[in-house]
Scaffold this active site. Structure first.
Site, PDB file in Angstrom:
ATOM      1  N   TYR A 144     -19.695   0.920  -4.129  1.00 11.14           N
ATOM      2  CA  TYR A 144     -18.304   1.058  -3.658  1.00 11.14           C
ATOM      3  C   TYR A 144     -18.287   1.736  -2.283  1.00 11.14           C
ATOM      4  CZ  TYR A 144     -13.495   2.790  -3.327  1.00 11.14           C
ATOM      5  OH  TYR A 144     -12.224   3.081  -2.892  1.00 11.14           O
ATOM      6  N   SER A 179     -12.178   4.359   2.365  1.00 12.37           N
ATOM      7  CA  SER A 179     -12.279   5.443   1.373  1.00 12.37           C
ATOM      8  C   SER A 179     -13.178   6.551   1.890  1.00 12.37           C
ATOM      9  CB  SER A 179     -12.875   4.909   0.074  1.00 12.37           C
ATOM     10  OG  SER A 179     -13.125   5.981  -0.822  1.00 12.37           O
TER      11      SER A 179
HETATM   12  N1  LIG Z   1      -6.896   5.915  -5.611  1.00 11.41           N
HETATM   13  C1  LIG Z   1      -7.891   6.474  -4.940  1.00 11.41           C
HETATM   14  O1  LIG Z   1      -8.351   7.593  -5.284  1.00 11.41           O
HETATM   15  C2  LIG Z   1      -8.473   5.800  -3.734  1.00 11.41           C
HETATM   16  C3  LIG Z   1      -9.307   6.551  -2.893  1.00 11.41           C
HETATM   17  C4  LIG Z   1      -9.841   5.950  -1.769  1.00 11.41           C
HETATM   18  C5  LIG Z   1      -9.554   4.637  -1.473  1.00 11.41           C
HETATM   19  N2  LIG Z   1      -8.748   3.901  -2.301  1.00 11.41           N
HETATM   20  C6  LIG Z   1      -8.481   2.510  -1.934  1.00 11.41           C
HETATM   21  O2  LIG Z   1      -7.083   2.322  -1.873  1.00 11.41           O
HETATM   22  C7  LIG Z   1      -6.791   0.931  -2.045  1.00 11.41           C
HETATM   23  C8  LIG Z   1      -5.639   0.796  -3.034  1.00 11.41           C
HETATM   24  O3  LIG Z   1      -6.078   1.257  -4.305  1.00 11.41           O
HETATM   25  P1  LIG Z   1      -5.157   2.089  -5.301  1.00 11.41           P
HETATM   26  O4  LIG Z   1      -5.743   3.431  -5.414  1.00 11.41           O
HETATM   27  O5  LIG Z   1      -3.734   1.945  -4.944  1.00 11.41           O
HETATM   28  O6  LIG Z   1      -5.495   1.369  -6.692  1.00 11.41           O
HETATM   29  P2  LIG Z   1      -4.802   0.154  -7.449  1.00 11.41           P
HETATM   30  O7  LIG Z   1      -3.494   0.596  -7.989  1.00 11.41           O
HETATM   31  O8  LIG Z   1      -5.829  -0.348  -8.412  1.00 11.41           O
HETATM   32  O9  LIG Z   1      -4.526  -0.946  -6.323  1.00 11.41           O
HETATM   33  C9  LIG Z   1      -5.476  -1.935  -5.936  1.00 11.41           C
HETATM   34  C10 LIG Z   1      -4.733  -3.245  -5.768  1.00 11.41           C
HETATM   35  O10 LIG Z   1      -5.624  -4.227  -5.228  1.00 11.41           O
HETATM   36  C11 LIG Z   1      -5.401  -5.462  -5.868  1.00 11.41           C
HETATM   37  N3  LIG Z   1      -6.629  -6.238  -5.788  1.00 11.41           N
HETATM   38  C12 LIG Z   1      -7.874  -5.869  -6.176  1.00 11.41           C
HETATM   39  N4  LIG Z   1      -8.753  -6.878  -5.995  1.00 11.41           N
HETATM   40  C13 LIG Z   1      -8.025  -7.904  -5.453  1.00 11.41           C
HETATM   41  C14 LIG Z   1      -8.354  -9.220  -5.050  1.00 11.41           C
HETATM   42  N5  LIG Z   1      -9.601  -9.709  -5.178  1.00 11.41           N
HETATM   43  N6  LIG Z   1      -7.383 -10.007  -4.539  1.00 11.41           N
HETATM   44  C15 LIG Z   1      -6.116  -9.528  -4.424  1.00 11.41           C
HETATM   45  N7  LIG Z   1      -5.749  -8.300  -4.784  1.00 11.41           N
HETATM   46  C16 LIG Z   1      -6.695  -7.502  -5.305  1.00 11.41           C
HETATM   47  C17 LIG Z   1      -4.990  -5.091  -7.306  1.00 11.41           C
HETATM   48  O11 LIG Z   1      -4.143  -6.073  -7.895  1.00 11.41           O
HETATM   49  P3  LIG Z   1      -4.710  -7.246  -8.859  1.00 11.41           P
HETATM   50  O12 LIG Z   1      -5.647  -6.581  -9.821  1.00 11.41           O
HETATM   51  O13 LIG Z   1      -3.475  -7.793  -9.485  1.00 11.41           O
HETATM   52  O14 LIG Z   1      -5.379  -8.214  -7.955  1.00 11.41           O
HETATM   53  C18 LIG Z   1      -4.213  -3.797  -7.093  1.00 11.41           C
HETATM   54  O15 LIG Z   1      -2.820  -4.043  -6.957  1.00 11.41           O
HETATM   55  C19 LIG Z   1      -8.103   0.282  -2.499  1.00 11.41           C
HETATM   56  O16 LIG Z   1      -8.690  -0.385  -1.409  1.00 11.41           O
HETATM   57  C20 LIG Z   1      -8.959   1.470  -2.936  1.00 11.41           C
HETATM   58  O17 LIG Z   1     -10.330   1.200  -2.821  1.00 11.41           O
HETATM   59  C21 LIG Z   1      -8.197   4.464  -3.417  1.00 11.41           C
END
Ligand SMILES: NC(=O)c1ccc[n+]([C@@H]2O[C@H](COP(=O)([O-])OP(=O)(O)OC[C@H]3O[C@@H](n4cnc5c(N)ncnc54)[C@H](OP(=O)(O)O)[C@@H]3O)[C@@H](O)[C@H]2O)c1
Length: 243
Positions: A147, A137
Site C-alpha cells: 500500500y 497517504s
Molecule cells: N482513511 C485513512 O486513514 C486514509 C489515510 C491515508 C490515505 N487515505 C486514502 O484516502 C482515499 C479515500 O479513502 P477513504 O479513507 O475515504 O476510504 P473509503 O471510504 O474506503 O473510500 C475509498 C473509495 O474508493 C472507491 N474505490 C476503491 N477502489 C476503486 C476502484 N477500483 N474504482 C473506483 N472506485 C474505487 C471506493 O468505492 P467502491 O468500493 O464502491 O469502488 C470508496 O468509495 C484513498 O485513496 C485512501 O488510500 C485514507
C-alpha cells in the site's frame, strides 16, 4: 475557469471523497462522483445533489466505457479512489509468492492505476487552468508494504504529470492524509487502542477527519493555488513532517 466548476471525484461515494464532493457541491460546483458500487453512489449523490457514475477506475475497459457519460470539460479532477487492499483480503502466508504477487498487484491497481487511467482518459478534457488533486497517504513515507509503495508511486507519477501539464496552467498535487476515521478505509480492522498508538506520534495526538483532507483538496483546487504544483501536501497533525 468559470465560477461554477465541473468537478470529477473518484471514490466519491464514501469517506474523504464524499466529504470532498459535499464541499464542492456547497460551493455551487457541478460534481460527478464515481466508484464501483452503484447503490452506494446513488445514496450519496441523492444526499448531496450531485451526479454519479459507477465504473472500476482500475480497469481500462471500464474507464473507456464510462467516458461517454463523464463531463466533456473538467475543471477539477480529484483522484481519490483507493485504499489498502490488504485490509480487504485474507493475510498472505509467508513464502506464498503467488499470494504476495496478487496482493501487491491489488494495491497497485487500487491506488496507482485508478489515478493514472482516469487522468489519462480525462486529460484531453481538462480545461486550461484545471486542477488535479490525487489522494496519497502518509504510508508513502512510513511503510505499509504494497500500500505504501503504491502511494509512493503516485508521488513520482504526480511530478511528471505536473511538469507535462504546467504549460496549460494545470496544476497537479498529492494530498497525503494520516490516519483518518469515519471512512470505510479500515474496514473494521482496527481497535481504539491501535488508533491511539498510531496517532500518539502526531503533535496533536489525534486522527484526522475527512473534512480536514477535503478542505486541503478544495484549497488546491482553487484559482489562487496555481503556482503550487508537483507537491505532496501532508495532512497528519505532524505525524510526518515534510522537510
Ligand atoms: N482513511 C485513512 O486513514 C486514509 C489515510 C491515508 C490515505 N487515505 C486514502 O484516502 C482515499 C479515500 O479513502 P477513504 O479513507 O475515504 O476510504 P473509503 O471510504 O474506503 O473510500 C475509498 C473509495 O474508493 C472507491 N474505490 C476503491 N477502489 C476503486 C476502484 N477500483 N474504482 C473506483 N472506485 C474505487 C471506493 O468505492 P467502491 O468500493 O464502491 O469502488 C470508496 O468509495 C484513498 O485513496 C485512501 O488510500 C485514507
Amino acid at each position: 475557469m468559470t465560477s461554477s466548476r465541473t468537478v470529477v471525484i473518484t471514490g466519491g461515494g464514501t469517506g474523504i471523497g464524499a466529504t470532498t464532493a459535499a464541499l464542492f457541491a456547497a460551493a455551487g460546483d457541478t460534481v460527478t462522483i464515481t466508484g464501483r458500487r452503484e447503490d452506494v453512489l446513488a445514496r450519496t449523490a441523492a444526499k448531496l445533489g450531485v451526479r454519479y457514475l459507477a465504473f472500476d477506475a482500475a480497469d481500462p475497459g471500464s474507464v473507456r466505457a464510462a467516458l461517454d457519460q463523464l463531463p466533456a470539460t473538467v475543471d477539477v479532477l480529484v483522484n481519490n479512489a483507493g485504499g489498502n487492499t490488504d485490509r480487504q483480503r485474507p493475510a498472505v502466508e509467508p513464502g506464498d509468492l503467488d499470494g504476495v504477487a496478487a496482493a501487491w498487484r491489488a494495491n497497485f491497481d487500487a491506488n496507482v492505476l485508478t489515478a493514472v487511467l482516469v487522468t489519462e482518459a480525462l486529460t484531453p478534457r481538462l480545461a486550461d487552468g484545471a486542477r488535479i488533486v490525487t489522494v496519497g497517504s502518509i504510508a508513502a513515507k512510513q511503510g505499509s508494504g504494497s500500500y505504501g509503495a503504491a502511494k509512493a508511486a503516485i508521488e513520482a507519477w504526480n511530478v511528471d504529470l505536473a511538469r507535462k501539464l504546467a504549460g496549460r496552467g494545470i496544476s497537479a498535487n498529492v494530498v497525503a492524509p494520516g490516519v483518518t476515521l469515519d471512512t470505510e478505509f479500515f474496514q473494521g480492522t482496527v481497535t481504539e487502542d491501535w488508533v491511539r498508538a498510531r496517532v500518539s506520534v502526531a503533535f496533536d495526538k489525534r486522527p484526522g477527519t475527512p473534512a480536514e483532507t477535503a478542505d486541503t483538496i478544495f484549497f488546491l483546487a482553487g484559482k489562487g493555488s496555481g503556482h503550487l504544483t508537483g507537491q505532496v501536501v501532508h495532512v497528519n497533525g505532524g505525524a510526518y513532517t515534510a522537510r
